[in-house]
Every structure is written in C-alpha cells, then in structure tokens.
Design a protein around this motif. Sequence first.
Motif, short mmCIF file in Angstrom:
data_model
loop_
_atom_site.label_atom_id
_atom_site.label_comp_id
_atom_site.label_asym_id
_atom_site.label_seq_id
_atom_site.Cartn_x
_atom_site.Cartn_y
_atom_site.Cartn_z
N VAL A 160 0.81 -1.23 0.00
CA VAL A 160 0.00 0.00 0.00
C VAL A 160 0.84 1.27 0.00
O VAL A 160 0.33 2.36 0.24
CB VAL A 160 -0.96 0.02 1.21
N TRP B 246 -7.35 1.72 -2.74
CA TRP B 246 -6.05 1.57 -3.37
C TRP B 246 -6.06 0.36 -4.30
O TRP B 246 -6.89 -0.55 -4.18
CB TRP B 246 -4.93 1.43 -2.32
N LYS C 246 -3.34 5.22 -4.59
CA LYS C 246 -4.33 5.28 -3.52
C LYS C 246 -5.05 6.62 -3.59
O LYS C 246 -4.43 7.66 -3.84
CB LYS C 246 -3.68 5.13 -2.14
#
Length: 438
Positions: free
Chosen positions: A149, A168, A435
């Motif tokens: 992430v 994301w 994201k």
Amino acid sequence: MSGSTVSGAINAGDGDDEFTWSSGTLGAFDGGIGSDTATITAASYTGSEVLDGGDVTGGTTTIAVADVSSGDATGNDVLVVDVAGTSSAGDFVSPTISSGAYLYDLNQVGSDWYLQSSGFVPTAESFAPALSVAQDMGRDYLGNLWERVGHRETGWSANGRGDGSGVWGRAHGKLLDAGSGATSSGASFETAHGFLQAGVDFAGFDLDEGNLVLSIMGHYGNSDTDVANVIGGKIANVDINGYGVGGSVTFYNEAQTFYLDAVGQATWYDVDIDSTEFGLNGSERTAHAKTDGFGYALSLEAGYRHAISDQWAFVPQGQLIYSKADFDNTVDSEGVALSVLDGDNLEGRIGIALEGHSDVSFGYFRLNLIEELKGKNQVLTSGTKFTTDFSGTSAEMSAGGSFLVTPSVRLYTDITGRVGFKNEVASARGTIGAKVNW
C-alpha cells in the motif's frame, strides 16, 4: 526367420515393475531356436525372454511393451531379453514406455537387453514445481506493507496520521528462476507471475498509544511456468490462476515512528499441466493434468523509524510469513496419480531501509536477509516422492517510493531483486499502485 510377428505374455520385473510383451516383429535368430520357429519363454518375475542358445543375427526386432503393473514402479532395471550368445546394437528396439512416475527405454547391457529408467514422466516431475509456484503466488499477494500500500506511517502524509481512509490498487509482476538444485529430480523451472490487487483502508480507529488502519482486499493473478528436465529440455507448461480475499490490521504509534502490520489472505487455485516427453527412439508422450487447490498466508511485520535528520531516517524491519498451499488429488491423462504431501512454508525477513522525503514525495532503499525456515514442499506421484527445496538464506534489495499527485491521490512503486545463496532460486518483481483518500 525374418519379419514374423509374435505375441505372448512376459512378466518382466521384480513384483512391482511388471510389463507384458504384447507384440513384436522378430528379426532373424541363429542358434538353438530353429529355422522357422521362435520359442519365447517368460520366467516369472525375472523379466527375461530367454533365447536358449546361439547368437542374435539378422534384422531388427521391434518390441511393444505394455505396462501391467499391479503396484508402483520403482525405476529398477527390468531384464527383457536374455541372450545366451551374442547380440549387437540395434537387434532389439522399443518405444519409450512409462510406468508410474518413470520412463523406460530398452538398452543393451552386454548381450542382454533391459528396460532402464531414462527419466521421469513429465507430469510427475512438474507437480512439485507447480505446488511451489502456487505457494510463492500466495506470498506475493501478501508482499510487505510498503510494497502492498505504499508508505502510510510518515509524518508528511495528508492528515499526519497514516494516509486516512481510501481505496487503493496495484499491479504486480514477477519473474522467478529455480535451478536444478532446487528440485529432487534435477528439474528446473522459470515462472512469470502477474496479478492485480485492490483494497479499501478504514482509518480513524484511535487508541491511547496510536491509531489503527483496517483493510480489506481482493486479488486475481496468473502464473505461467516452463519446466525443463535435468538435461535442459522443456517437458511441461504449468498454468495457474489464483484468486482470493484478505484483510489486514496495521498499528501506528502516536509519534508515527513504529508500525505493526498483521495480514491474512486466502487464495483458490486452478491448475493446468501440459507435458511432453520425447523418448530415445523418437517416441513422444503427451499428457494433461488438471486440479484445483486452496492456500492461505499469514504475515506479521514490524518496523521502527530512527530519524537522522528532518528528511532522512533508518527503518529496521522484520517480517514472518507462514503460507500453505494444497491441491486436490488428481490423475493425469496417462494414469499418473498426483497428490500433495507437504505444502507448508515459513519465511523470516530482517532488513533495514534508508528513507528520505519531501513535502510531496518519499523514497527508500532497502536491504533484506531472508531465511526460509521451512522451505521444502513434497508431492507423491504414483508412489514416488518429489521435492522442491527453497530453504536457506537469500539476499534481497529493494527501491521504491511514493508521490502525491494531489492532496488525496498518491502513486507508489517498488522494485525488488532476490537471490538465494544455496537453493539456486532468484527472482525480480515490481509493483505500481495508486491510492485515493477520502
């Protein structure tokens, strides 16, 4: 005589490896056989077709051998023709045959002729690599926190405490090369694995010591693997689709210097194996196997940020990953039974990253040492065990970063290379993701 056709029963073996000489075209024999009659005598469990005297002369005898095994083949030599006199190269020929996990060719030893193992049935030899590839796919879906992430815990993020809630997604590609030293059969394999993964982060779970970010995610991937035998010839292609779901809980302390990331994921697999083996006498064997599987992976990762200036810091990291993959028992199109004996893996990672950031960008360089604490997988193919072994120590080097496109949109990437010191396994992988916060 020359050009006659015969048929009869020969129990050729030691009780486990048994064959029937179902038909053959006889050349000319000279010596106690007679001029127009050939007597074929089968000695039970000796595997011999006894020629009671004299030499083998004249044309070539082509022997067609059919497997009538009642048990699992062992790969032992099987005496088929016991020549009392002399024989020459080319007097007897037979197509490559298979029994269980083994391939056999007819070879001359002295004056006699034996079926000798010339290798393994391709599907059998490819099943253990297929299991290890599926397991490696499961670990790829976990990755590590920065790879999965981006970099949440930095103080320069939009709200100062993680990245906040948002969605994301990332695309990931990997190339893996496993040499012959990684398999018990001497097979090697090369894998290309790609997948897409998307998730949703839920932030704002404040604790006295820090805050939590909860995530749910899903993934779909495909791997394509070419398997080569010990002499380097391609024998099989393994195609695996993997799809699944997962979740994570990440804790960040109040000062944004420590994180603890726990992840769990489950993956379902569709496995197809297509194989081809060429025999010494020009024969060709093709087979297909299809099965389904299931696997899961669990990860616990931690890191602590030590600032060395306003823009630079060292981050020692550690991670422990347990993964398991299993396939349903199956039988290939040629009757080879395939099952999994051991599909567990435990991997530990320690590393250190050097990170730097500005108001809108972040970058890092990371070095890792990885120990496969339990790196062996084992399968059973018609009574014969095959193993892949990824155990041992590996070194890994990564570089990556993030860039704020807008206050709510961030792009991130990671590139990693890995090489094993013992197991002849090397890989390179890359991720690109985005994201969007809300």
